[in-house]
Scaffold this motif. Sequence first.
Motif, PDB file in Angstrom:
ATOM      1  N   GLN A 114       0.821  -1.208   0.000  1.00  0.00           N
ATOM      2  CA  GLN A 114       0.000   0.000   0.000  1.00  0.00           C
ATOM      3  C   GLN A 114       0.858   1.263   0.000  1.00  0.00           C
ATOM      4  O   GLN A 114       0.542   2.235  -0.684  1.00  0.00           O
ATOM      5  N   ALA A 115       1.967   1.241   0.721  1.00  0.00           N
ATOM      6  CA  ALA A 115       2.838   2.413   0.798  1.00  0.00           C
ATOM      7  C   ALA A 115       3.588   2.670  -0.511  1.00  0.00           C
ATOM      8  O   ALA A 115       3.812   3.823  -0.886  1.00  0.00           O
ATOM      9  N   LEU A 116       3.963   1.608  -1.208  1.00  0.00           N
ATOM     10  CA  LEU A 116       4.755   1.743  -2.436  1.00  0.00           C
ATOM     11  C   LEU A 116       3.898   1.816  -3.690  1.00  0.00           C
ATOM     12  O   LEU A 116       4.421   2.025  -4.790  1.00  0.00           O
ATOM     13  N   ARG A 117       2.623   1.652  -3.547  1.00  0.00           N
ATOM     14  CA  ARG A 117       1.696   1.608  -4.679  1.00  0.00           C
ATOM     15  C   ARG A 117       1.868   2.776  -5.635  1.00  0.00           C
ATOM     16  O   ARG A 117       1.868   2.592  -6.850  1.00  0.00           O
TER      17      ARG A 117
ATOM     18  N   ALA B 119      -4.873  -1.539  -9.315  1.00  0.00           N
ATOM     19  CA  ALA B 119      -5.293  -1.907  -7.962  1.00  0.00           C
ATOM     20  C   ALA B 119      -5.645  -3.385  -7.847  1.00  0.00           C
ATOM     21  O   ALA B 119      -5.339  -4.022  -6.840  1.00  0.00           O
ATOM     22  N   GLU B 120      -6.255  -3.953  -8.894  1.00  0.00           N
ATOM     23  CA  GLU B 120      -6.654  -5.365  -8.800  1.00  0.00           C
ATOM     24  C   GLU B 120      -5.453  -6.301  -8.802  1.00  0.00           C
ATOM     25  O   GLU B 120      -5.585  -7.483  -8.471  1.00  0.00           O
ATOM     26  N   LEU B 121      -4.258  -5.793  -9.145  1.00  0.00           N
ATOM     27  CA  LEU B 121      -3.049  -6.615  -9.129  1.00  0.00           C
ATOM     28  C   LEU B 121      -2.263  -6.504  -7.817  1.00  0.00           C
ATOM     29  O   LEU B 121      -1.299  -7.242  -7.617  1.00  0.00           O
TER      30      LEU B 121
ATOM     31  N   GLU C 275       8.113  -5.050  -9.324  1.00  0.00           N
ATOM     32  CA  GLU C 275       8.831  -5.108 -10.601  1.00  0.00           C
ATOM     33  C   GLU C 275       8.425  -6.345 -11.397  1.00  0.00           C
ATOM     34  O   GLU C 275       8.220  -6.274 -12.617  1.00  0.00           O
ATOM     35  N   PHE C 276       8.305  -7.471 -10.728  1.00  0.00           N
ATOM     36  CA  PHE C 276       7.919  -8.719 -11.379  1.00  0.00           C
ATOM     37  C   PHE C 276       6.513  -8.614 -11.976  1.00  0.00           C
ATOM     38  O   PHE C 276       6.301  -8.933 -13.148  1.00  0.00           O
ATOM     39  N   VAL C 277       5.558  -8.166 -11.182  1.00  0.00           N
ATOM     40  CA  VAL C 277       4.172  -8.063 -11.649  1.00  0.00           C
ATOM     41  C   VAL C 277       4.073  -7.026 -12.765  1.00  0.00           C
ATOM     42  O   VAL C 277       3.395  -7.243 -13.770  1.00  0.00           O
ATOM     43  N   GLN C 278       4.779  -5.929 -12.633  1.00  0.00           N
ATOM     44  CA  GLN C 278       4.779  -4.887 -13.660  1.00  0.00           C
ATOM     45  C   GLN C 278       5.358  -5.424 -14.976  1.00  0.00           C
ATOM     46  O   GLN C 278       4.809  -5.181 -16.056  1.00  0.00           O
ATOM     47  N   ALA C 279       6.442  -6.175 -14.903  1.00  0.00           N
ATOM     48  CA  ALA C 279       7.066  -6.754 -16.098  1.00  0.00           C
ATOM     49  C   ALA C 279       6.145  -7.779 -16.749  1.00  0.00           C
ATOM     50  O   ALA C 279       6.026  -7.821 -17.977  1.00  0.00           O
ATOM     51  N   ARG C 280       5.490  -8.599 -15.947  1.00  0.00           N
ATOM     52  CA  ARG C 280       4.567  -9.603 -16.492  1.00  0.00           C
ATOM     53  C   ARG C 280       3.386  -8.927 -17.191  1.00  0.00           C
ATOM     54  O   ARG C 280       2.947  -9.357 -18.231  1.00  0.00           O
ATOM     55  N   ARG C 281       2.900  -7.844 -16.583  1.00  0.00           N
ATOM     56  CA  ARG C 281       1.783  -7.107 -17.184  1.00  0.00           C
ATOM     57  C   ARG C 281       2.213  -6.521 -18.521  1.00  0.00           C
ATOM     58  O   ARG C 281       1.484  -6.598 -19.505  1.00  0.00           O
ATOM     59  N   ALA C 282       3.403  -5.930 -18.580  1.00  0.00           N
ATOM     60  CA  ALA C 282       3.910  -5.345 -19.819  1.00  0.00           C
ATOM     61  C   ALA C 282       4.106  -6.421 -20.886  1.00  0.00           C
ATOM     62  O   ALA C 282       3.796  -6.195 -22.067  1.00  0.00           O
ATOM     63  N   MET C 283       4.588  -7.572 -20.492  1.00  0.00           N
ATOM     64  CA  MET C 283       4.816  -8.666 -21.421  1.00  0.00           C
ATOM     65  C   MET C 283       3.478  -9.140 -22.015  1.00  0.00           C
ATOM     66  O   MET C 283       3.374  -9.385 -23.217  1.00  0.00           O
TER      67      MET C 283
ATOM     68  N   GLN D  42      12.465  -4.685   0.427  1.00  0.00           N
ATOM     69  CA  GLN D  42      13.178  -5.064  -0.795  1.00  0.00           C
ATOM     70  C   GLN D  42      12.374  -6.097  -1.583  1.00  0.00           C
ATOM     71  O   GLN D  42      12.248  -6.010  -2.808  1.00  0.00           O
ATOM     72  N   THR D  43      11.827  -7.063  -0.903  1.00  0.00           N
ATOM     73  CA  THR D  43      11.061  -8.121  -1.545  1.00  0.00           C
ATOM     74  C   THR D  43       9.778  -7.573  -2.167  1.00  0.00           C
ATOM     75  O   THR D  43       9.385  -7.990  -3.260  1.00  0.00           O
ATOM     76  N   VAL D  44       9.134  -6.626  -1.513  1.00  0.00           N
ATOM     77  CA  VAL D  44       7.924  -6.021  -2.080  1.00  0.00           C
ATOM     78  C   VAL D  44       8.271  -5.233  -3.342  1.00  0.00           C
ATOM     79  O   VAL D  44       7.566  -5.319  -4.349  1.00  0.00           O
ATOM     80  N   ARG D  45       9.373  -4.512  -3.339  1.00  0.00           N
ATOM     81  CA  ARG D  45       9.797  -3.784  -4.542  1.00  0.00           C
ATOM     82  C   ARG D  45      10.059  -4.772  -5.688  1.00  0.00           C
ATOM     83  O   ARG D  45       9.657  -4.530  -6.829  1.00  0.00           O
TER      84      ARG D  45
END
Length: 94
Positions: free
Chosen positions: A21-24, A32-34, A82-90, A75-78
């Motif tokens: 929530q803080a890094l959103r 938001a649904e991700l 990054e992982f979810v963002q990359a998968r979405r872009a892919m 660190q793990t949340v960041r």
Amino acid sequence: MHASFESIHNIHETAVIEAVQALRSEYPAVEAELLPDVACVALNRLPPRYIRHSVDLAFYQAEREREELAALQAQTVRQAFEFVQARRAMRARC
């Protein structure tokens, strides 16, 4: 007699959800649904640690260990974002 297991939880859950929530705002491409997916990715990458009562953790954990754990969680949340963002872009490219 009936035993209740509802008090058992992973110590990372609350901290990871708060960090998501803080890094959103730093990851506007992640809708938001991700966000629950981000939390799940992060939780799956952290070593499981279960407790019954949060007060137990506060009592038995040294300050340095708390600080190291908080840094690892952040660190793990960041990395999860990054992982979810990359998968979405892919997926968007396909």
